[in-house]
Design a protein around this motif. Sequence first.
Motif, PDB file in Angstrom:
ATOM      1  N   GLY A 181       3.607  13.727   1.968  1.00 36.59           N
ATOM      2  CA  GLY A 181       4.220  12.520   1.415  1.00 36.59           C
ATOM      3  C   GLY A 181       4.523  11.494   2.485  1.00 36.59           C
ATOM      4  O   GLY A 181       4.308  10.289   2.292  1.00 36.59           O
ATOM      5  N   LEU A 182       5.017  11.943   3.635  1.00 34.43           N
ATOM      6  CA  LEU A 182       5.309  11.021   4.729  1.00 34.43           C
ATOM      7  C   LEU A 182       4.021  10.379   5.250  1.00 34.43           C
ATOM      8  O   LEU A 182       3.990   9.178   5.543  1.00 34.43           O
ATOM      9  CB  LEU A 182       6.018  11.762   5.854  1.00 34.43           C
ATOM     10  CG  LEU A 182       7.426  12.268   5.534  1.00 34.43           C
ATOM     11  CD1 LEU A 182       7.936  13.170   6.658  1.00 34.43           C
ATOM     12  CD2 LEU A 182       8.386  11.094   5.331  1.00 34.43           C
ATOM     13  N   ALA A 183       2.958  11.160   5.350  1.00 33.29           N
ATOM     14  CA  ALA A 183       1.683  10.614   5.808  1.00 33.29           C
ATOM     15  C   ALA A 183       1.115   9.644   4.777  1.00 33.29           C
ATOM     16  O   ALA A 183       0.562   8.591   5.137  1.00 33.29           O
ATOM     17  CB  ALA A 183       0.696  11.744   6.076  1.00 33.29           C
ATOM     18  N   THR A 184       1.266   9.973   3.512  1.00 28.31           N
ATOM     19  CA  THR A 184       0.746   9.108   2.448  1.00 28.31           C
ATOM     20  C   THR A 184       1.405   7.738   2.466  1.00 28.31           C
ATOM     21  O   THR A 184       0.759   6.713   2.234  1.00 28.31           O
ATOM     22  CB  THR A 184       0.955   9.783   1.079  1.00 28.31           C
ATOM     23  OG1 THR A 184       0.238  11.015   1.040  1.00 28.31           O
ATOM     24  CG2 THR A 184       0.501   8.888  -0.058  1.00 28.31           C
ATOM     25  N   ASN A 185       2.698   7.706   2.748  1.00 31.41           N
ATOM     26  CA  ASN A 185       3.438   6.449   2.767  1.00 31.41           C
ATOM     27  C   ASN A 185       3.487   5.807   4.149  1.00 31.41           C
ATOM     28  O   ASN A 185       4.180   4.805   4.349  1.00 31.41           O
ATOM     29  CB  ASN A 185       4.869   6.687   2.274  1.00 31.41           C
ATOM     30  CG  ASN A 185       4.903   7.115   0.823  1.00 31.41           C
ATOM     31  OD1 ASN A 185       4.204   6.566  -0.014  1.00 31.41           O
ATOM     32  ND2 ASN A 185       5.711   8.124   0.512  1.00 31.41           N
ATOM     33  N   SER A 186       2.755   6.366   5.089  1.00 36.63           N
ATOM     34  CA  SER A 186       2.790   5.874   6.466  1.00 36.63           C
ATOM     35  C   SER A 186       2.194   4.479   6.588  1.00 36.63           C
ATOM     36  O   SER A 186       1.267   4.107   5.864  1.00 36.63           O
ATOM     37  CB  SER A 186       2.023   6.840   7.376  1.00 36.63           C
ATOM     38  OG  SER A 186       1.939   6.332   8.683  1.00 36.63           O
ATOM     39  N   LYS A 187       2.729   3.726   7.539  1.00 33.73           N
ATOM     40  CA  LYS A 187       2.215   2.400   7.841  1.00 33.73           C
ATOM     41  C   LYS A 187       1.103   2.446   8.885  1.00 33.73           C
ATOM     42  O   LYS A 187       0.526   1.411   9.218  1.00 33.73           O
ATOM     43  CB  LYS A 187       3.352   1.513   8.338  1.00 33.73           C
ATOM     44  CG  LYS A 187       4.487   1.350   7.324  1.00 33.73           C
ATOM     45  CD  LYS A 187       5.669   0.602   7.924  1.00 33.73           C
ATOM     46  CE  LYS A 187       6.822   0.513   6.938  1.00 33.73           C
ATOM     47  NZ  LYS A 187       8.019  -0.148   7.525  1.00 33.73           N
ATOM     48  N   ALA A 188       0.835   3.633   9.399  1.00 35.80           N
ATOM     49  CA  ALA A 188      -0.220   3.764  10.405  1.00 35.80           C
ATOM     50  C   ALA A 188      -1.582   3.516   9.767  1.00 35.80           C
ATOM     51  O   ALA A 188      -1.824   3.866   8.605  1.00 35.80           O
ATOM     52  CB  ALA A 188      -0.189   5.154  11.027  1.00 35.80           C
ATOM     53  N   ARG A 189      -2.477   2.941  10.542  1.00 37.87           N
ATOM     54  CA  ARG A 189      -3.815   2.649  10.029  1.00 37.87           C
ATOM     55  C   ARG A 189      -4.606   3.937   9.787  1.00 37.87           C
ATOM     56  O   ARG A 189      -5.296   4.073   8.786  1.00 37.87           O
ATOM     57  CB  ARG A 189      -4.568   1.757  11.015  1.00 37.87           C
ATOM     58  CG  ARG A 189      -5.926   1.279  10.508  1.00 37.87           C
ATOM     59  CD  ARG A 189      -6.594   0.361  11.509  1.00 37.87           C
ATOM     60  NE  ARG A 189      -7.880  -0.087  11.015  1.00 37.87           N
ATOM     61  CZ  ARG A 189      -8.754  -0.772  11.732  1.00 37.87           C
ATOM     62  NH1 ARG A 189      -8.456  -1.104  12.992  1.00 37.87           N
ATOM     63  NH2 ARG A 189      -9.919  -1.137  11.222  1.00 37.87           N
ATOM     64  N   SER A 190      -4.508   4.891  10.718  1.00 35.57           N
ATOM     65  CA  SER A 190      -5.178   6.182  10.581  1.00 35.57           C
ATOM     66  C   SER A 190      -4.159   7.293  10.811  1.00 35.57           C
ATOM     67  O   SER A 190      -3.329   7.189  11.719  1.00 35.57           O
ATOM     68  CB  SER A 190      -6.329   6.316  11.587  1.00 35.57           C
ATOM     69  OG  SER A 190      -7.341   5.363  11.335  1.00 35.57           O
ATOM     70  N   LYS A 191      -4.248   8.340   9.994  1.00 39.74           N
ATOM     71  CA  LYS A 191      -3.338   9.475  10.111  1.00 39.74           C
ATOM     72  C   LYS A 191      -4.156  10.750  10.303  1.00 39.74           C
ATOM     73  O   LYS A 191      -5.124  10.982   9.566  1.00 39.74           O
ATOM     74  CB  LYS A 191      -2.475   9.624   8.855  1.00 39.74           C
ATOM     75  CG  LYS A 191      -1.415   8.557   8.665  1.00 39.74           C
ATOM     76  CD  LYS A 191      -1.917   7.267   8.059  1.00 39.74           C
ATOM     77  CE  LYS A 191      -2.389   7.437   6.639  1.00 39.74           C
ATOM     78  NZ  LYS A 191      -2.777   6.117   6.040  1.00 39.74           N
TER      79      LYS A 191
END
Length: 315
Positions: free
Chosen positions: A109-119
């Motif tokens: 969930g944190l990765a899904t909502n991340s503002k990072a361009r690539s995770k």
Amino acid sequence: MRKALVIGIDNYLGVPLGGCVNDAVSVANILEKNEDGSPNFDVRLITNPSDTTDIPTTRRLIEELFETHSDVALFYYSGHGLLKSTGGYIVTSDFKRYDEGIPMHEILGLATNSKARSKIIILDCCHSGSFATSNLGNSSVSNLCDELTVITASRDIESAIELDGHGVFTSLLIDALQGGAADIRGHITAGSIYAYIDSALGAWAQRPIFKTNVSRFVPIRSVNPKISLEKLRRIIKYFPKPEDEFKLDPSYEFTSEKAIGVNCSIFKDLQDFESEGLVKPVDEEHMYYAAMNSKSCKLTALGYHYWRLVKQNKL
């Protein structure tokens, strides 16, 4: 900006697990710089977090990784993993029943909502293949947001094996990051890392899992190119059209009495291309005989791929 959070936890209920911390330290050190010494990831290394309790500390660190704007946010975890009817967990040192650690679906969930361009998420723990499975518990269905890649050490039903005090998966990961998974340009991506690890583990060994939903592979690390870009760009000079053959004769072979310096320099380039699978001799087994017997050489399918990249000004 490229950020990486590397966590190693080998203290489980007061009992050391093995080499999880050492593996995390090794991964952190490699990720910090490319082979040429240039900066790569801004790495935060945490081993056996021990603020008030491990669970809040670990959760806070993961939140901090994914909440900021960055080009790449990478999370690596080495430690214990647990699979329950409620899903998979990365287990912290303060493990207790009904409060085992961080649920893998929470990290997703944190990765899904991340503002990072690539995770990118890399997990070396038991049952890590349960990460990003569907809400219905179907391990054959993945829930991945855009630009997220997950590599896990094992399937959801498997343990992650250790050998000589180090995780088998992370040992291969380190080899891949040090150049084993590099392409000719020296780029190492999540896809090439998985291919490297997958090929090293047999059908009866633990099986790593690769899940991705990306429109591009970003380099995780770069090593020195196998062929310099300056030399690689000359491929379109030697082969103006991809179907062309380069005609050879004894003047290209420096051991020949007919050797010509400029031709020998060209032949050295062609031999380097051949060593990396870009070029092959025609009707001869070796480039030496192609030159001495006045045959030719031509591009391979891989050679055509790099020819096209050069022709399109992508290299």
